[in-house]
Design a protein around this motif. Structure first.
Motif, PDB file in Angstrom:
ATOM      1  N   LEU B  46      -2.206  -7.821   9.318  1.00  0.00           N
ATOM      2  CA  LEU B  46      -3.124  -6.627   9.010  1.00  0.00           C
ATOM      3  C   LEU B  46      -4.557  -6.769   9.542  1.00  0.00           C
ATOM      4  CD1 LEU B  46      -2.737  -6.737   5.180  1.00  0.00           C
ATOM      5  CD2 LEU B  46      -1.936  -5.032   6.746  1.00  0.00           C
ATOM      6  N   ILE B  47      -5.043  -7.983   9.901  1.00  0.00           N
ATOM      7  CA  ILE B  47      -6.263  -8.194  10.378  1.00  0.00           C
ATOM      8  C   ILE B  47      -6.752  -9.830  10.710  1.00  0.00           C
ATOM      9  CG2 ILE B  47      -7.526  -8.129   7.983  1.00  0.00           C
ATOM     10  CD1 ILE B  47      -9.791  -6.875   9.365  1.00  0.00           C
ATOM     11  N   TYR B  48      -7.279 -10.192  11.529  1.00  0.00           N
ATOM     12  CA  TYR B  48      -7.804 -11.340  11.871  1.00  0.00           C
ATOM     13  C   TYR B  48      -9.342 -11.613  11.962  1.00  0.00           C
ATOM     14  CZ  TYR B  48      -8.953 -15.011  15.463  1.00  0.00           C
ATOM     15  OH  TYR B  48      -9.713 -15.956  16.061  1.00  0.00           O
ATOM     16  N   PHE B  49      -9.770 -12.712  11.275  1.00  0.00           N
ATOM     17  CA  PHE B  49     -11.233 -12.952  11.487  1.00  0.00           C
ATOM     18  C   PHE B  49     -11.488 -14.153  12.091  1.00  0.00           C
ATOM     19  CE2 PHE B  49     -13.366 -10.134   8.735  1.00  0.00           C
ATOM     20  CZ  PHE B  49     -12.413  -9.416   7.896  1.00  0.00           C
ATOM     21  N   GLN B  50     -12.454 -14.437  12.943  1.00  0.00           N
ATOM     22  CA  GLN B  50     -12.932 -15.707  13.407  1.00  0.00           C
ATOM     23  C   GLN B  50     -14.507 -15.620  13.082  1.00  0.00           C
ATOM     24  OE1 GLN B  50     -11.233 -18.064  15.258  1.00  0.00           O
ATOM     25  NE2 GLN B  50     -13.312 -19.140  14.985  1.00  0.00           N
ATOM     26  N   LYS B  57      -8.089  -5.902  14.359  1.00  0.00           N
ATOM     27  CA  LYS B  57      -7.981  -5.076  12.946  1.00  0.00           C
ATOM     28  C   LYS B  57      -6.686  -4.175  13.294  1.00  0.00           C
ATOM     29  CE  LYS B  57     -12.908  -4.560  12.242  1.00  0.00           C
ATOM     30  NZ  LYS B  57     -13.936  -3.549  12.021  1.00  0.00           N
ATOM     31  N   SER B  58      -6.009  -4.459  14.328  1.00  0.00           N
ATOM     32  CA  SER B  58      -4.937  -3.514  14.669  1.00  0.00           C
ATOM     33  C   SER B  58      -3.929  -3.215  13.700  1.00  0.00           C
ATOM     34  CB  SER B  58      -4.218  -4.073  16.028  1.00  0.00           C
ATOM     35  OG  SER B  58      -3.598  -5.261  15.605  1.00  0.00           O
ATOM     36  N   GLY B  59      -3.660  -4.121  12.862  1.00  0.00           N
ATOM     37  CA  GLY B  59      -2.532  -3.999  11.608  1.00  0.00           C
ATOM     38  C   GLY B  59      -3.017  -3.267  10.513  1.00  0.00           C
ATOM     39  N   ARG B  64      -7.984   3.737   4.658  1.00  0.00           N
ATOM     40  CA  ARG B  64      -8.277   3.066   3.313  1.00  0.00           C
ATOM     41  C   ARG B  64      -8.409   1.546   3.063  1.00  0.00           C
ATOM     42  NH1 ARG B  64      -4.558   3.426   0.075  1.00  0.00           N
ATOM     43  NH2 ARG B  64      -2.752   3.943   1.595  1.00  0.00           N
ATOM     44  N   PHE B  65      -7.828   0.783   4.138  1.00  0.00           N
ATOM     45  CA  PHE B  65      -8.223  -0.578   4.245  1.00  0.00           C
ATOM     46  C   PHE B  65      -9.035  -1.170   4.921  1.00  0.00           C
ATOM     47  CE2 PHE B  65      -3.541  -1.559   2.742  1.00  0.00           C
ATOM     48  CZ  PHE B  65      -3.157  -0.512   2.631  1.00  0.00           C
ATOM     49  N   SER B  66      -9.785  -1.984   4.319  1.00  0.00           N
ATOM     50  CA  SER B  66     -10.951  -2.583   4.895  1.00  0.00           C
ATOM     51  C   SER B  66     -10.951  -4.073   4.607  1.00  0.00           C
ATOM     52  CB  SER B  66     -12.385  -1.873   4.900  1.00  0.00           C
ATOM     53  OG  SER B  66     -12.383  -2.080   3.326  1.00  0.00           O
ATOM     54  N   ALA B  67     -11.552  -5.047   5.235  1.00  0.00           N
ATOM     55  CA  ALA B  67     -11.678  -6.188   4.958  1.00  0.00           C
ATOM     56  C   ALA B  67     -13.204  -6.805   5.543  1.00  0.00           C
ATOM     57  CB  ALA B  67     -10.785  -7.224   5.490  1.00  0.00           C
ATOM     58  N   GLU B  68     -13.624  -7.610   4.815  1.00  0.00           N
ATOM     59  CA  GLU B  68     -14.974  -8.542   5.155  1.00  0.00           C
ATOM     60  C   GLU B  68     -14.699  -9.908   5.023  1.00  0.00           C
ATOM     61  OE1 GLU B  68     -18.371  -7.047   3.336  1.00  0.00           O
ATOM     62  OE2 GLU B  68     -17.967  -7.801   1.415  1.00  0.00           O
TER      63      GLU B  68
END
Lengths: 118, 115
Positions: B46-50, B57-59, B64-68
């Motif tokens: 889904l998403i990768y954070f460094q 965020k390509s996945g 409607r999908f978000s992340a922090e």
């Protein structure tokens, strides 16, 4: 985009039988290869990995895998399975970009459920 | 030491409601990933954070999908206006750094059911 294919959805074996689970990937560049396992009720955990060097890699619990670059394959093997090997097995790859870096995101195969009868 | 933890372990919600899923990575791990495991789709990135930034965020399947991620630690995945097709197990993983050479350690997942 890269993809990973696992040949078998469900494999059923008796204890002491030999195991080989197939995995093929589709990507023209450099990859790192992984096998993860998920035992019933547990987290995904790393079984083994291949980055470079000897294409035959050994992991935990007697598992090994062979990377065959010409076949884009990374098959998992175990000479003699045990009932405790019953689990779902996932092959996965990360790709390395042109700059030689990767964010490390994993692309997984569909998974193979292994059932070992005592 | 503690592994990756996720909460809640199970979440049942009604279609159209918003949900928040939480991930606590292993202390000191700078890379954090969210994946989704669903029938028919398998395990998807889904998403990768460094740190606190998300260079990939390509996945994420829709807006409607978000992340922090805050403080380089805890991450929250938010799904707005949930749909039945959002039903899945949401997995979080962390690693020392996000280079592809580091083992990712997975949490137990949050099973989301949208009625």
């Amino acid at each position: 985009a890269q993809s990973v294919s696992q040949h078998n959805h469900h494999v059923i074996l008796s204890e002491a039988a030999s195991l080989e689970l197939g995995c093929n990937y589709s990507y023209g560049g450099t990859v790192n290869l992984f096998w993860y396992v998920q035992y019933p009720g547990q987290h995904l955990q790393l079984l083994l990995k291949y980055f470079s060097g000897d294409p035959l890699v050994k992991g935990i619990k007697g598992f090994e895998a062979e990377f065959i670059k010409s076949k884009f394959s990374f098959n998992l093997r175990k000479p003699s399975v045990q009932w405790s090997d019953t689990a779902e097995y996932f092959c996965a790859v990360t790709t390395l970009g042109a700059g030689g870096t990767s964010y490390g995101k994993l692309t997984f195969g569909q998974g193979t459920i292994l059932t070992v009868h005592p | 030491g503690a592994g990756v933890s996720q909460s809640p372990s199970n979440k049942v919600t009604e279609k159209g409601k918003d949900v928040e899923l939480r991930c606590d990575p292993i202390s000191g791990h700078t890379a954090l990933y969210w994946y989704r495991q669903s029938l028919g789709q398998g395990l998807e990135f889904l998403i990768y954070f460094q740190g606190n930034s998300a260079p990939d965020k390509s996945g994420l399947p829709s807006d409607r999908f978000s992340a922090e991620r805050t403080g380089g630690s805890v991450s929250t995945l938010t799904i707005q206006r949930t749909q039945q097709e959002d039903s899945a197990v949401y997995l979080c993983a962390s690693s020392l750094v996000g280079t592809g050479y580091n083992e990712q350690f997975f949490g137990p997942g949050t099973r989301l059911t949208v009625l």
